[in-house]
Scaffold this active site. Structure first.
Site, PDB file in Angstrom:
ATOM      1  N   THR A 191       1.157  -1.119  -0.037  1.00 50.67           N
ATOM      2  CA  THR A 191      -0.031   0.289   0.449  1.00 50.67           C
ATOM      3  C   THR A 191       0.990   1.316   0.669  1.00 50.67           C
ATOM      4  OG1 THR A 191       0.096   0.374   2.337  1.00 50.67           O
ATOM      5  CG2 THR A 191      -1.653  -1.238   1.402  1.00 50.67           C
ATOM      6  N   LYS A 449     -17.692  15.632   9.663  1.00 47.16           N
ATOM      7  CA  LYS A 449     -18.432  15.647  10.732  1.00 47.16           C
ATOM      8  C   LYS A 449     -18.777  17.212  11.049  1.00 47.16           C
ATOM      9  CE  LYS A 449     -20.844  13.393  13.948  1.00 47.16           C
ATOM     10  NZ  LYS A 449     -20.471  12.164  14.826  1.00 47.16           N
TER      11      LYS A 449
END
Length: 555
Positions: A191, A449
């Site tokens: 990754t 959020k």
């Protein structure tokens, strides 16, 4: 009751033999800057056999790791095929990682031999002293004497070899072993390490084989196609294209180091490219070049886009101006890497809103992949509305990360946290329709959020990039004293265009909910990218925290 069917192992060598015989006349075009040098699949098969013999002479007798440090070219394709087929493990090193990450991944993977393109030999030489396991360096192409001397300088390097000279006198055929377990490792990929150290994924022969078959069926490519493979062979298993091409016979265009819009447009025109694969930033640059300088892409019917969400404006522009369909692919290094493709259902009317809605999704899961959404209250229904983190499993999905025993307890715990009772946690948040189409709203770490409500940074980016003056836009959440978090929009304006932040804010007024519109805006010269071309939102958040961005709040 047992079946009566045979059970030969699913091996890369089977794909190699099929592709280089049945599709022997298909071609690999490697771009040189002055045009293409062309070889056939059959000739790549011969070169692969010669490479395998040469690696045997250098001591690769089992499942040792052989690394590559290369661009996309015919020699890299030969390595992709030959190294796993001989029973060794291919480790394609990501040339765009930071030196510390490159050293870590090369050492963690344990490669003993590395094949390096001559144009990358000098920078690789600077890493070699930190890679004591590397015994031999094979250089593809001529290099100056001083670069050769630098490669040979570390005491642990037993030899520096010219690729063509090394394989020149080797036999043209290799007795590919058939006693390999299909579940043994065939190749490795790491990754990009945006959070913590890069994590290793060890693909099996079986996973690569089944992935190639699943993608070949879903993509519908054939020996009549010519595919421009812009996605690097060192990134996410090259999206499987080296092995998919062996199944389909699609000729390949390998751009080597020539990844700029102008040479890509030239390749497409001269080599009559019909399909392509790359990240949205590549296709966005190509579109801008075509719009400003022109070019012939009339042969092209499909461009596959992946790595990050493809802006809808980019998709519609290619279709309306050049009659090219852009198909989104969703996936991860951990899943070989393709998990879904956004081909619309057959019943949709081309050009209709229903058609575009499916194209703008992350696509329908491929056969062989199981998917579920997990929310705070458990597994969510596939109804297009319920939101959760996407979890998947299947024959080409990793069940763990590679460990060589050097990891700390904390690192091992982090690796294990990415799995949930046999399912891979993707970190992507979204919905799924009852027919299996994935619609992702964000990465779990990037969703914003604000005042207890969730805002999709991807939706905001797509809306902003719909403005004709915007080249790129990235949105991140930043701290806010009242709402906990609010979106910050960073924008790159196209050359020769103008747009004020107030104009861009007003542009969003009928495209997203009013409370989602960013108050904070910043003009930047370029959106920072990760090593694989994704927007580097971590770096943008850091630049904001360090006060490096000229943030405006248009009234």
């Amino acid at each position: 009751m047992k079946s009566t069917m045979q059970t030969p192992p699913l091996l890369i060598s089977s794909l190699l033999r099929f592709g280089t015989t049945v599709h022997a006349k298909s071609k690999v075009h490697t771009w040189t800057g002055d045009g293409a040098r062309t070889t056939t699949f059959g000739e790549v098969g011969v070169q692969g056999a010669q490479l395998a013999h040469a690696l045997r002479r250098l001591g690769i007798t089992g499942d040792q790791r052989v690394a590559t440090f290369m661009w996309n070219n015919a020699e890299h394709l030969a390595a992709y095929l030959a190294i796993p087929s001989m029973g060794a493990v291919l480790h394609a090193l990501n040339i765009r990682l930071f030196p510390e990450q490159l050293i870590y991944t090369a050492r963690h993977g344990g490669s003993e031999i590395v094949i390096v393109d001559n144009t990358l030999a000098e920078p690789f030489g600077k890493l070699l002293a930190h890679l004591p396991e590397i015994r031999h360096v094979i250089v593809n192409g001529p290099i100056p004497d001083d670069v050769r001397a630098a490669l040979a300088e570390p005491e642990h390097v037993e030899g520096v070899h010219d690729y063509l000279e090394l394989i020149a006198n080797e036999p043209h055929e290799f007795d590919w072993p058939t006693d390999i377990d299909e579940n043994d490792a065939s190749s490795m990929c790491y990754t990009s390490g945006t959070t913590g150290k890069p994590k290793g994924v060890a693909y099996s022969h079986r996973s690569n084989y089944t992935h190639a078959m699943g993608c070949a069926v879903s993509l519908g490519f054939s020996a009549e196609d010519t595919t421009l493979v812009v996605v690097p062979l060192f990134h996410a298993n090259a999206w499987g294209f080296p092995y998919i091409s062996m199944v389909t016979g699609s000729s390949l265009v390998m751009p080597d180091r020539f990844l700029q819009p102008e040479p890509l447009a030239q390749m497409m025109a001269e080599l009559k490219v019909t399909c392509g694969s790359g990240v949205p930033t590549i296709w966005n640059g190509l579109l801008q070049h075509l719009d400003s300088a022109g070019g012939d892409v009339s042969s092209c019917r499909i461009l596959m886009s992946g790595g990050s969400a493809c802006p809808p404006a980019l998709m519609t522009s290619f279709k309306e101006r050049y009659d090219v369909d852009m198909i989104q692919g969703w996936g991860m290094t951990e899943i070989s890497p393709v998990g879904s493709l956004s081909f619309p259902p057959a019943h949709t009317e081309p050009g209709s809103e229903d058609d575009w809605s499916h194209r703008r999704s992350q696509g329908k899961i491929l056969p062989g992949i199981e998917a579920r959404l997990v929310g705070d209250d458990g597994v969510q229904p596939w109804n297009g509305e319920a939101v959760g983190e996407l979890e998947i499993r299947g024959p080409w999905v990793t069940g763990s990360y590679y460990s060589n025993g050097s990891e700390t307890d904390e690192e091992l715990a982090d690796m294990e946290s990415k799995f949930d009772d046999g399912w891979l946690r993707t970190g992507d948040v979204g919905t799924m329709t009852e027919t299996g189409y994935i619609r992702l709203s964000d990465r779990s770490k990037d969703v914003i959020k604000s005042g207890g409500e969730w805002i999709s940074s991807v939706d905001l980016e797509n809306a902003i990039m719909g403005h004709p003056a915007v080249a790129e836009a990235s949105v991140v959440g930043v701290p806010d004293p009242k709402w906990e978090e609010r979106p910050l929009a960073t924008v790159v304006i196209k050359e020769g265009q103008e747009a004020t932040m107030a104009e861009l804010r007003d542009y969003l007024s009928d495209k997203v909910a009013k409370w989602q519109i960013p108050e904070r805006w910043a003009l930047i010269e370029e959106v920072p990218k990760t090593s694989v071309g994704k927007f580097d939102k971590k770096l943008l958040r850091q630049r904001y925290a360090d006060g490096e961005l000229d943030v405006q709040q248009p009234s």
